[in-house]
Design an enzyme around this catalytic site. Sequence first.
Site, PDB file in Angstrom:
ATOM      1  N   ARG A 260      11.377  13.211   0.430  1.00 31.57           N
ATOM      2  CA  ARG A 260      10.621  14.382   0.083  1.00 31.57           C
ATOM      3  C   ARG A 260      11.075  15.689   0.334  1.00 31.57           C
ATOM      4  O   ARG A 260      11.698  15.874   1.584  1.00 31.57           O
ATOM      5  CB  ARG A 260       8.938  14.303   0.804  1.00 31.57           C
ATOM      6  CG  ARG A 260       8.036  15.276   0.666  1.00 31.57           C
ATOM      7  CD  ARG A 260       6.960  15.194   1.186  1.00 31.57           C
ATOM      8  NE  ARG A 260       7.096  15.332   2.655  1.00 31.57           N
ATOM      9  CZ  ARG A 260       7.073  16.264   3.388  1.00 31.57           C
ATOM     10  NH1 ARG A 260       6.858  17.425   2.768  1.00 31.57           N
ATOM     11  NH2 ARG A 260       7.256  16.258   4.724  1.00 31.57           N
ATOM     12  N   ARG A 354       0.910  21.848  -3.744  1.00 25.02           N
ATOM     13  CA  ARG A 354       0.096  21.407  -2.620  1.00 25.02           C
ATOM     14  C   ARG A 354      -0.339  22.598  -1.948  1.00 25.02           C
ATOM     15  O   ARG A 354       0.429  23.648  -1.672  1.00 25.02           O
ATOM     16  CB  ARG A 354       0.559  20.501  -1.376  1.00 25.02           C
ATOM     17  CG  ARG A 354      -0.075  20.397   0.007  1.00 25.02           C
ATOM     18  CD  ARG A 354       0.351  19.077   0.583  1.00 25.02           C
ATOM     19  NE  ARG A 354      -0.082  17.753  -0.180  1.00 25.02           N
ATOM     20  CZ  ARG A 354       0.167  16.383   0.535  1.00 25.02           C
ATOM     21  NH1 ARG A 354       0.754  16.725   1.593  1.00 25.02           N
ATOM     22  NH2 ARG A 354      -0.368  15.553  -0.245  1.00 25.02           N
ATOM     23  N   LYS A 445      -0.596   7.819  -5.500  1.00 29.79           N
ATOM     24  CA  LYS A 445       0.142   8.468  -6.591  1.00 29.79           C
ATOM     25  C   LYS A 445       1.129   7.553  -6.908  1.00 29.79           C
ATOM     26  O   LYS A 445       1.510   7.542  -8.201  1.00 29.79           O
ATOM     27  CB  LYS A 445       0.611   9.943  -6.099  1.00 29.79           C
ATOM     28  CG  LYS A 445      -0.066  10.928  -5.651  1.00 29.79           C
ATOM     29  CD  LYS A 445       0.381  12.158  -5.347  1.00 29.79           C
ATOM     30  CE  LYS A 445      -0.369  13.243  -4.885  1.00 29.79           C
ATOM     31  NZ  LYS A 445      -0.957  13.021  -3.234  1.00 29.79           N
TER      32      LYS A 445
END
Length: 656
Positions: A260, A354, A445
């Site tokens: 990430r 986000r 997800k």
Amino acid sequence: MKFAQHLQQEIFPPWKLSYISYDVLKNDLKSRQLDHGWNQEDEQAFIKKLENELDKVYDFVTAKLSEVEARISYCERTIQTFINNPTWSSDQNWTIMEDALTEVLFDVNDLAKFTRLNYIGFQKIIKKHDKYTGLDLQQVFIPRLRSKPLDKQRFDVALVFISALHDLCKQRGRPRSSTQTSRLDMQPVDDTAKYWIHPDNITEIKSIIMLHLPVYIQNPDKRYEPSDAAVSNVYVDNQEFGLYTSILQRDDDAEAIRFRWNGPPTSSTVFAERSTHRAHWLEGASVKDRIELATEDVQRFLSGHLSAQEYSNRLRSKGADPKLVDQAHFVANGIQTSVRDKQLEPVCRVFYHRTTFQLPEDSEVCVKIDSDVAFIREDNFLRARRRGPQEWRRPDVGIDYPFSYLHESEVLRFPYAVMEAKGSPEWLTKLLQSHLVHEVPRFSKYLHGASYLFRDRLPLLPWWLSEMEIDIRKPRATNFGLSRSKSFKPLVDGQYRRAMEAEHLRMNIVKEEDAGNKKALLDRSKSINDWDNRPHRMQSTLVHKGDDPLNYGPLKRAARKEGEGPLGEAIVFSNGDIRLDMSDKRLFESSVSRIAGALFIGISAGIAIYALYQFERRAWMINRRIVGRYDDLWGPAVLCVLLVGALVVNFYLRFR
């Protein structure tokens, strides 16, 4: 419901003339078609009208957004004046600024709804045009829509600034500590409660949360940009999708491994994260471990050329804490072992913007909203070459949602935002039970993206795919949420903003009571706390699944005269509700209702039997052609007498 009707229902009256003239465009399209065959002149005239409507809507949004930004700047300067001049820093002035920011917040919410509604309107009318004419205006008009985009990212920036200023007002000018960092990612993560949010409700939900929690910003000294909220995750799996299957089946050894990073692909930091689920899946939690890598080291780490030992030695040479070094070595070794033994490689990228709502000093309550969710293929299966031999992610994919340059088979754009909530304050509980969100337990997800992008290779699919076939929007539950009064003044849960402070005001009154009255008030407080245990408790005014909405009406508070003692025990005041102890009255009314009900049931049963008898008697006479009276002289008269008698008895019992 047709879009034209939906548009009329959703129009904000003060801005009525600035919406797309959908009916005008639709009628023009139909009238030209009925009058003659569609020609080039008609096409040019229609495009000109469409461009005029786009200019009108875009100019209105731009002007309103400029107005919003000016009002935010004014509030910021005024708050700075309060901070620099203590004489201006009074509760009344701070309250005035809170009201002003609330007004701006509502305008941003209305503007976001306005923008989305018009964007859908342009999509609908272009689709209708292509259907009627057989032409492809959608492709031709795309550059025009890009030049004057009707997107909502600009509103997120405004919301962040409003959130910061609103929090300053609540703190009376004292900024919160920014030195404490959230440790949510290093704690067990509860994945049992996740929610989908329809795009129509995203801005409203963010606004509601913002009234209670500020937007959490990692770097408060840096000016916020939309790209700061961009998050990309590359998940690894094997060609048999072993990790996908174990997570879906909730195996005890299930794990998810991802890489990430925040912001654009040029980000220098990538987090390698490994989520391992607990042995008891019913607990619904996972533990997330992570290590930090430089972008150029990710491929070497995946291939094993950068070993866990070498990685920990680097940390040790930089003077890191020995305990952290040992922990990092354990995590790195676990990831590399799984990658090697299970033959894992990058398969799917999950992208989203986000927004995190949280107090910097408090990690107990946190809400995360991920919007613009997209899933992109990263695999090299079946001799595909989406990545080079030394690449761990696709170099041609950035953060430019909606990734229109990718083929439709390479990307899936999720239609909803995803919300995760931690903590259980009353306001958050009400939000999670409201019409604004749709609960999807165990949603993942990665599982969703993989189940679509690789659906031909997967025998098992997530249960929530069937939820994609329904409309998750629900009727408004009572007065919950943001709305407008008849004078277009902002209402929060059907009340003005200051009504939200009723409980705080009550507590202040309690503190100011003299010593003699304090004990009585504390006894009342104990009675309030025991309210949950009473059998007649009104649990909620919100709509639950399968229930009808309940509305107990607005709160009316009796004014207290100065010098009066505590309120009598017949009234209990708690959390904005007034409840009266009417148990004796209810018992009496219950007895009366039973007697009246028995009377009416007895009369109904008697009349039903008599009617059946009359029906059978007449049928028998008709079948045998018997001459006689078929009318009924006494039945109606007796029925009237019985009903009047029952009513008299009922009124007598109730009013004696």
